[in-house]
Design a protein around this motif. Structure first.
Motif, short mmCIF file in Angstrom:
data_model
loop_
_atom_site.label_atom_id
_atom_site.label_comp_id
_atom_site.label_asym_id
_atom_site.label_seq_id
_atom_site.Cartn_x
_atom_site.Cartn_y
_atom_site.Cartn_z
N HIS A 8 -3.61 3.21 11.22
CA HIS A 8 -4.07 3.38 9.83
C HIS A 8 -3.95 2.08 9.04
O HIS A 8 -4.81 1.77 8.20
N LEU A 9 -2.91 1.32 9.30
CA LEU A 9 -2.77 0.03 8.61
C LEU A 9 -3.88 -0.93 9.03
O LEU A 9 -4.47 -1.63 8.18
N VAL A 10 -4.19 -0.96 10.32
CA VAL A 10 -5.30 -1.80 10.80
C VAL A 10 -6.60 -1.39 10.14
O VAL A 10 -7.39 -2.23 9.70
N GLU A 11 -6.83 -0.09 10.04
CA GLU A 11 -8.04 0.43 9.42
C GLU A 11 -8.13 -0.01 7.95
O GLU A 11 -9.22 -0.21 7.42
N ARG A 12 -6.98 -0.20 7.31
CA ARG A 12 -6.92 -0.61 5.91
C ARG A 12 -6.89 -2.13 5.75
O ARG A 12 -6.80 -2.64 4.63
N ALA A 58 -2.66 4.30 2.91
CA ALA A 58 -3.56 4.24 1.75
C ALA A 58 -2.79 3.74 0.52
O ALA A 58 -3.32 2.94 -0.27
N ALA A 59 -1.56 4.21 0.35
CA ALA A 59 -0.77 3.77 -0.80
C ALA A 59 -0.46 2.28 -0.72
O ALA A 59 -0.55 1.56 -1.72
N LEU A 60 -0.12 1.78 0.46
CA LEU A 60 0.16 0.35 0.62
C LEU A 60 -1.08 -0.49 0.38
O LEU A 60 -1.00 -1.65 -0.03
N ALA A 61 -2.26 0.11 0.61
CA ALA A 61 -3.51 -0.60 0.36
C ALA A 61 -3.95 -0.49 -1.10
O ALA A 61 -4.96 -1.08 -1.49
#
Length: 467
Positions: free
Chosen positions: A25-29, A392-395
């Motif tokens: 998910h982090l990579v996706e963001r 999502a929140a980190l992004a």
């Protein structure tokens, strides 16, 4: 947080199902993850129970963002209706995912401490502007201090099994009897493990899915090896809910697992001892363990003891961070009321995300099994939704982070220990989490899942949980 800190990676602790999903998910963001796994391979904890079949299907065990990463490699999702073993999960999904992530995953990397750079737990000044300092010891003895913009702890609870002692502490003599005690579901396909239990009397302490799995396995062994017998130690009384939801469970394989444990008792291959709260483990003249209860009861000697009383989170390496943890469950304070096992099973937990997982220390999240603290029955799907929200929140996408994107199956099985003093109080619905209400034992006896018995023996068992 300053611009320089924002360029640092997000450190993810643990390369299990939830940790690898967090990285996806982090990579996706567009955020760089660095996954640190203490074990020698990705999914090391899952591989430790590779012989156990999950009671979740493949459709509930893969993460959408991870699937997107895997798709270009030619990876094909397994049959969504099939039930994998832990080994299948690791080999056919988790290891390929770790391979795709490449050098974003480091194995043999044990996190020994996390703090704010230049700030211990006490210091307030400019604290939130500092990056995190993650201390790591590698398998070859090297040490490293890694700066990070955020820390996602998905290290799970596998390393800290609960003790036999009913007061939450090791029973007197438990450590001394370590050579006769196991804290894992035995792999009876392993010749050495099989020899340890075949023809012997084994006490199984616990009342959850893992205990059911062990009882069913020992019962199957008893049909093949004369003299094999299980003694099931329950801290509470026996009631209609003792064996879970049965045919009412919307995770059918979990319901069948409880029915298989009931069959072991009904067939006389396991004897149940109720209301037994272990205080001490002594030895007889031959060195065999003797269980002693808080009320003074002493059981006949057994050859082996299997303790399956749950798992606990390890917060020792987070001691310099300001965590907000519930004083009972050791889960994030905002999450604890939603997962209290006295009120909820894993299917009745409302999906939650970054807000419930947050701590006074901004940028730190406990996810996966570890987020539940001592609460049982965590589902992999819950962990995937957690890390989707956290990423999502980190992004900075709070609209997506706050949106619920998960529907869990309701279940007829309570996730917690509930009341265990008498069958009467246990069957009055005091635990309050389950619909429908617990059924009488006679109704469970005739459940279709018990016909024929061999089907129950091969039914998927335990291991729903990801970390």
């Amino acid at each position: 947080m300053n611009a320089a800190t924002e360029q640092l990676p997000v450190v993810v602790i643990g390369a299990g199902p939830t940790g690898l999903a967090a990285a996806a998910h982090l990579v996706e963001r567009g955020i760089e993850p660095l996954v640190l796994e203490a074990g020698p391979t990705a999914a090391a904890a899952v591989r430790a129970w590779s012989h156990v079949r999950l009671f979740s299907t493949w459709s509930e065990l893969t993460d959408p963002a991870a699937e997107k990463l895997l798709a270009p490699t030619g990876w094909v999702k397994p049959d969504p209706k099939a039930y994998p073993t832990g080994g299948d999960w690791a080999d056919r999904y988790l290891q390929p995912l770790a391979d795709v992530l490449g050098d974003k995953v480091r194995t043999g990397a044990r996190v020994t401490g996390v703090s704010r750079a230049g700030r211990d737990r006490i210091v307030d000044a400019d604290r939130d502007a500092q990056p995190f300092a993650v201390h790591v010891v590698y398998a070859d003895g090297r040490e490293e201090r890694i700066p990070a913009r955020a820390v996602v702890d998905a290290s799970g609870t596998w390393s800290l099994p609960g003790p036999a002692g009913a007061d939450g502490l090791p029973a007197l003599g438990e450590r001394a009897a370590a050579d006769r005690i196991s804290y894992r579901v035995p792999d009876l396909d392993d010749p050495a493990v099989r020899a340890r239990y075949a023809g012997r009397r084994t006490a199984v302490i616990g009342s959850g899915a893992s205990a059911f799995t062990a009882l069913a396995s020992l019962a199957a062994l008893a049909r093949e090896e004369e003299g094999t017998k299980a003694l099931w130690i329950l801290r509470r009384g026996m009631s209609g809910s003792t064996f879970g939801g049965g045919s009412a469970d919307q995770l059918p394989a979990r319901g069948a697992l409880g029915l298989a444990a009931k069959a072991a008792v009904d067939e006389g291959r396991a004897d149940a001892v109720t209301g037994f709260r272990t205080q001490a483990i002594e030895r007889d003249g031959d060195g065999r363990p003797v269980l002693v209860a808080e009320d003074g009861r002493r059981l006949d000697p057994v050859d082996e003891v299997i303790v399956l009383t749950g798992l606990r989170p390890d917060h020792s390496f987070l001691g310099e961070l300001r965590l907000g943890l519930d004083d009972r469950l050791q889960a994030p304070t905002a999450l604890a009321p939603l997962i209290d096992p006295n009120q909820h099973s894993c299917g009745t937990v409302y999906p939650h995300g970054h807000r419930e997982l947050a701590h006074p220390e901004q940028g730190v999240y406990l996810v996966g099994m570890k987020s539940y603290g001592r609460a049982p029955t965590f589902l992999a799907l819950t962990g995937y939704e957690q890390v989707r929200s956290v990423a999502a929140a980190l992004a900075g996408d709070l609209e997506s982070a706050d949106r619920v994107e998960l529907t869990l199956p309701e279940t007829g099985v309570c996730g917690g220990s509930g009341l265990y003093d008498t069958p009467e109080t246990a069957s009055e619905g005091a635990a309050g989490c389950c619909t429908p209400a617990p059924q009488p034992l006679a109704a469970l006896t005739t459940a279709p899942a018990l016909q024929p018995l061999p089907v129950v023996e091969s039914a998927p068992t335990g291991g729903c949980c990801g970390s």
